[in-house]
Design a protein around this motif. Structure first.
Motif, PDB file in Angstrom:
ATOM      1  N   ARG A   1      79.656  47.040  52.372  1.00  0.00           N
ATOM      2  CA  ARG A   1      78.373  46.339  52.445  1.00  0.00           C
ATOM      3  C   ARG A   1      78.539  44.964  53.084  1.00  0.00           C
ATOM      4  O   ARG A   1      77.741  44.549  53.917  1.00  0.00           O
ATOM      5  CB  ARG A   1      77.778  46.203  51.041  1.00  0.00           C
ATOM      6  CG  ARG A   1      77.359  47.528  50.422  1.00  0.00           C
ATOM      7  CD  ARG A   1      77.008  47.354  48.964  1.00  0.00           C
ATOM      8  NE  ARG A   1      76.775  48.642  48.309  1.00  0.00           N
ATOM      9  CZ  ARG A   1      77.145  48.923  47.068  1.00  0.00           C
ATOM     10  NH1 ARG A   1      77.783  48.007  46.345  1.00  0.00           N
ATOM     11  NH2 ARG A   1      76.886  50.106  46.543  1.00  0.00           N
ATOM     12  N   THR A   2      79.612  44.272  52.701  1.00  0.00           N
ATOM     13  CA  THR A   2      79.873  42.954  53.272  1.00  0.00           C
ATOM     14  C   THR A   2      80.076  43.041  54.779  1.00  0.00           C
ATOM     15  O   THR A   2      79.620  42.183  55.537  1.00  0.00           O
ATOM     16  CB  THR A   2      81.112  42.325  52.612  1.00  0.00           C
ATOM     17  OG1 THR A   2      80.898  42.226  51.200  1.00  0.00           O
ATOM     18  CG2 THR A   2      81.386  40.940  53.174  1.00  0.00           C
ATOM     19  N   SER A   3      80.780  44.087  55.218  1.00  0.00           N
ATOM     20  CA  SER A   3      81.020  44.283  56.650  1.00  0.00           C
ATOM     21  C   SER A   3      79.709  44.397  57.417  1.00  0.00           C
ATOM     22  O   SER A   3      79.580  43.900  58.538  1.00  0.00           O
ATOM     23  CB  SER A   3      81.850  45.552  56.886  1.00  0.00           C
ATOM     24  OG  SER A   3      83.132  45.431  56.325  1.00  0.00           O
ATOM     25  N   LEU A   4      78.726  45.053  56.799  1.00  0.00           N
ATOM     26  CA  LEU A   4      77.448  45.269  57.480  1.00  0.00           C
ATOM     27  C   LEU A   4      76.541  44.043  57.440  1.00  0.00           C
ATOM     28  O   LEU A   4      75.795  43.800  58.383  1.00  0.00           O
ATOM     29  CB  LEU A   4      76.718  46.449  56.837  1.00  0.00           C
ATOM     30  CG  LEU A   4      77.364  47.829  56.991  1.00  0.00           C
ATOM     31  CD1 LEU A   4      76.463  48.892  56.392  1.00  0.00           C
ATOM     32  CD2 LEU A   4      77.614  48.155  58.449  1.00  0.00           C
ATOM     33  N   TYR A   5      76.600  43.265  56.356  1.00  0.00           N
ATOM     34  CA  TYR A   5      75.620  42.194  56.177  1.00  0.00           C
ATOM     35  C   TYR A   5      76.064  40.855  56.753  1.00  0.00           C
ATOM     36  O   TYR A   5      75.236  40.003  57.072  1.00  0.00           O
ATOM     37  CB  TYR A   5      75.302  42.002  54.684  1.00  0.00           C
ATOM     38  CG  TYR A   5      74.883  43.272  53.980  1.00  0.00           C
ATOM     39  CD1 TYR A   5      74.237  44.295  54.678  1.00  0.00           C
ATOM     40  CD2 TYR A   5      75.128  43.469  52.624  1.00  0.00           C
ATOM     41  CE1 TYR A   5      73.856  45.470  54.046  1.00  0.00           C
ATOM     42  CE2 TYR A   5      74.747  44.641  51.984  1.00  0.00           C
ATOM     43  CZ  TYR A   5      74.116  45.639  52.701  1.00  0.00           C
ATOM     44  OH  TYR A   5      73.743  46.799  52.077  1.00  0.00           O
ATOM     45  N   THR A   6      77.370  40.656  56.882  1.00  0.00           N
ATOM     46  CA  THR A   6      77.878  39.374  57.382  1.00  0.00           C
ATOM     47  C   THR A   6      77.579  39.216  58.867  1.00  0.00           C
ATOM     48  O   THR A   6      77.763  40.148  59.653  1.00  0.00           O
ATOM     49  CB  THR A   6      79.395  39.261  57.152  1.00  0.00           C
ATOM     50  OG1 THR A   6      79.674  39.475  55.764  1.00  0.00           O
ATOM     51  CG2 THR A   6      79.907  37.889  57.555  1.00  0.00           C
ATOM     52  N   GLN A   7      77.139  38.046  59.257  1.00  0.00           N
ATOM     53  CA  GLN A   7      76.773  37.781  60.655  1.00  0.00           C
ATOM     54  C   GLN A   7      77.977  37.897  61.582  1.00  0.00           C
ATOM     55  O   GLN A   7      79.096  37.525  61.230  1.00  0.00           O
ATOM     56  CB  GLN A   7      76.164  36.375  60.780  1.00  0.00           C
ATOM     57  CG  GLN A   7      75.797  36.016  62.222  1.00  0.00           C
ATOM     58  CD  GLN A   7      74.783  34.909  62.301  1.00  0.00           C
ATOM     59  OE1 GLN A   7      73.890  34.829  61.477  1.00  0.00           O
ATOM     60  NE2 GLN A   7      74.917  34.037  63.290  1.00  0.00           N
ATOM     61  N   VAL A   8      77.719  38.439  62.778  1.00  0.00           N
ATOM     62  CA  VAL A   8      78.750  38.532  63.810  1.00  0.00           C
ATOM     63  C   VAL A   8      78.596  37.329  64.730  1.00  0.00           C
ATOM     64  O   VAL A   8      77.647  37.254  65.518  1.00  0.00           O
ATOM     65  CB  VAL A   8      78.625  39.845  64.618  1.00  0.00           C
ATOM     66  CG1 VAL A   8      79.734  39.914  65.656  1.00  0.00           C
ATOM     67  CG2 VAL A   8      78.673  41.051  63.693  1.00  0.00           C
ATOM     68  N   GLU A   9      79.528  36.407  64.623  1.00  0.00           N
ATOM     69  CA  GLU A   9      79.466  35.195  65.446  1.00  0.00           C
ATOM     70  C   GLU A   9      79.761  35.531  66.910  1.00  0.00           C
ATOM     71  O   GLU A   9      80.566  36.410  67.206  1.00  0.00           O
ATOM     72  CB  GLU A   9      80.480  34.162  64.939  1.00  0.00           C
ATOM     73  CG  GLU A   9      80.300  33.755  63.486  1.00  0.00           C
ATOM     74  CD  GLU A   9      79.010  32.988  63.244  1.00  0.00           C
ATOM     75  OE1 GLU A   9      78.447  32.457  64.220  1.00  0.00           O
ATOM     76  OE2 GLU A   9      78.567  32.921  62.080  1.00  0.00           O
ATOM     77  N   GLY A  10      79.096  34.805  67.798  1.00  0.00           N
ATOM     78  CA  GLY A  10      79.379  34.980  69.225  1.00  0.00           C
ATOM     79  C   GLY A  10      78.588  36.090  69.888  1.00  0.00           C
ATOM     80  O   GLY A  10      78.836  36.427  71.048  1.00  0.00           O
ATOM     81  N   THR A  11      77.631  36.694  69.152  1.00  0.00           N
ATOM     82  CA  THR A  11      76.775  37.721  69.750  1.00  0.00           C
ATOM     83  C   THR A  11      75.336  37.221  69.775  1.00  0.00           C
ATOM     84  O   THR A  11      74.948  36.357  68.979  1.00  0.00           O
ATOM     85  CB  THR A  11      76.832  39.041  68.948  1.00  0.00           C
ATOM     86  OG1 THR A  11      76.347  38.812  67.623  1.00  0.00           O
ATOM     87  CG2 THR A  11      78.251  39.564  68.891  1.00  0.00           C
TER      88      THR A  11
END
Length: 515
Positions: free
Chosen positions: A365-375
């Motif tokens: 769940r954390t993998s999906l909800y955490t923001q992807v920086e640089g996109t």
């Protein structure tokens, strides 16, 4: 070996008595078997979870993990009868015009006149045939000859004594750069280059032999010569030329005149296939194949939700202590359907509150909800993917179809970057799918260490070692039971012997008194 006496002297059913005595003694053994069975169920359920993790990982790899999934395009062409266009690897939309001036053609060669008596190929035995034909780019492969000189690569074949013309032609067609054909009805031989286009130098096709193979077939030495040689009919009248040279396709692409050796070629990641000449420009344009890309993302979401549901149900499932695993004796007393229904209850709770699985769920769940920086997008909610409001569903995803399709139409490559950006995970620059695959991989490793796989030996994983311990205890307990059963029979045998002896003595005494 102890001889078993079955109560002849005492009148007792010794076997039944011993059986009942042993039944009571077997209770601890039955509990060991039940523990072993439950552990096997637990092992199998772990492996089922691992299979589900692997399937999601593979789906990501084949779906949202491939840029090709996000560059699928619908290409509109004003004259599809003349030109077809498909996207191969262009990440951006494209448009323009193309005018077909000339199609690419292959060099051809035919017999200049009717061929007589060549079907019997034994006359060519020992001759060496060589054929040189162009590559797709109009060049020839280079090789070193026996003297170390760089020369053109040619097809070489030595005719065998058992060859026929058909077998020679089959060999030529299979291994050279030309297609050969002999028409017995017309008595003509033909050769066509497999690759279209004009040779960069020399000729598209060159034929030679150590004897008279091609001479007997009335063939020119090269495609260039064939294009100038007279083609005669059966009456010896010239009716045309005995071949053609290869020609390049000529097109005007966005105002620029270019040549290509093939009618199928790529420009800026798009593949063009020319079908016929045109009288003017053909327009084309591409747009993202929204429906296909949407389906790829939806498959991921559906698979993820299925996995979440499976793990959540197994970790929250309560054990039903009223239904312990059945022993073999108990199964014998039940119908197949009764056993099935019982075991459905007995198998519950094998993974209840498993720390490894609950931790994996949290990390996923954390993998999906955490923001992807640089996109440009950063989070899934920007493309219409959010978690359900029902907390009981364990963090399942739901899709706003309209919003996702709008995001795909606007910039599908940005969605690919959101999923698969390759950056430093410590800086939050790793794409959502990359993070998720890393967690899946770690989870599968942890489960494998605990439950192994179908090909694993028990000593290589935790539950397998526990099963081995149960087997040792079961073997040891069985040995003790065997010894105990033997002791019981010894005791009853001694009793029977004593009773029998007493009866004999009594009978003997009675005989004295009766006399």
């Amino acid at each position: 070996m102890v001889m078993r006496v079955s109560g002849l002297a005492s009148g007792m059913d010794i076997d039944d008595i011993v059986s009942k005595l042993m039944t009571a003694q077997r209770v601890p053994l039955d509990k060991l078997y039940q523990k072993k069975t439950y552990t096997e169920w637990q092992r199998d359920d772990y492996r089922t979870i691992n299979t589900a993790l692997s399937e999601l990982d593979r789906l990501i790899s084949d779906g949202i993990g491939r840029q090709a999934s996000f560059i699928k395009k619908t290409v509109s062409v004003s004259n599809p009868n003349a030109v077809s266009i498909k996207n191969v690897n262009s990440t951006t939309d494209f448009s323009g015009t193309i005018e077909v001036k000339e199609l690419a053609t292959a060099a051809t060669m035919v017999s200049t006149e009717k061929v007589m008596d060549v079907t019997n190929a034994t006359k060519f035995a020992g001759q060496t045939i060589t054929i040189k034909a162009i590559n797709k780019d109009g060049t020839f492969d280079k090789v070193k000859d026996k003297d170390g000189n760089i020369v053109d690569k040619v097809f070489t074949y030595e005719v065998k004594s058992d060859d026929t013309l058909d077998s020679i032609i089959s060999k030529i067609n299979a291994e050279s750069g030309v297609t050969a054909f002999f028409d017995e009805k017309s008595g003509r031989f033909s050769i066509t280059a497999k690759n279209t286009g004009k040779a960069v130098s020399e000729h598209e096709i060159a034929l030679s032999s150590s004897g008279d193979f091609f001479t007997k077939l009335k063939m020119s030495a090269t495609s260039t010569e064939a294009a100038t040689a007279d083609l005669k009919n059966d009456s010896g009248i010239v009716v045309g030329k005995a071949g053609t040279v290869g020609e390049n396709a000529e097109v005007v692409y966005n105002g620029l005149t270019i040549e290509r050796s093939s009618n199928t070629f790529r420009i800026n990641g798009a593949e063009f296939t020319l079908k016929e000449k045109t009288t003017g420009p053909v327009t084309f344009s591409s747009t993202a194949d929204v429906d296909s890309i949407f389906d790829t993302v939806k498959k991921f979401v559906d698979s993820y939700n299925g996995l979440i549901a499976t793990i959540s149900s197994k970790t929250s499932e309560k054990k039903n202590s009223s239904y312990p695993p059945l022993t073999d004796e108990q199964k014998k007393e039940m119908t197949e359907d009764q056993v099935k229904k019982w075991e459905e209850q007995a198998r519950k709770g094998t993974l209840r509150r498993d720390s490894n699985l609950t931790s994996l769920l949290t990390k996923m769940r954390t993998s999906l909800y955490t923001q992807v920086e640089g996109t440009s997008l950063g989070t899934l909610d920007k493309i219409g993917i959010t978690t359900t409001k029902n907390y009981l569903e364990g963090g399942k995803l739901e899709i706003d179809e309209e919003k996702l399709k709008a995001a795909i139409a606007e910039d599908p490559n940005a969605i690919y970057e959101l999923f698969m950006q390759d950056g430093d995970p410590k800086e939050g620059k790793q794409g959502i799918a990359r993070r998720l695959r890393a967690e899946l991989s770690a989870g599968m490793k942890t489960i494998s260490e605990k439950a192994g796989s179908a090909s694993s030996v028990n000593s290589s994983f935790t539950l397998g070692k526990l099963l081995n311990e149960y087997d040792k205890k079961i073997d040891s307990f069985n040995d003790r039971l065997t010894a105990l059963e033997t002791r019981y029979y010894k005791q009853f045998t001694a009793m029977e012997t004593a009773i029998n002896k007493a009866n004999s003595q009594s009978a003997s005494l009675s005989s004295y008194f009766s006399s």
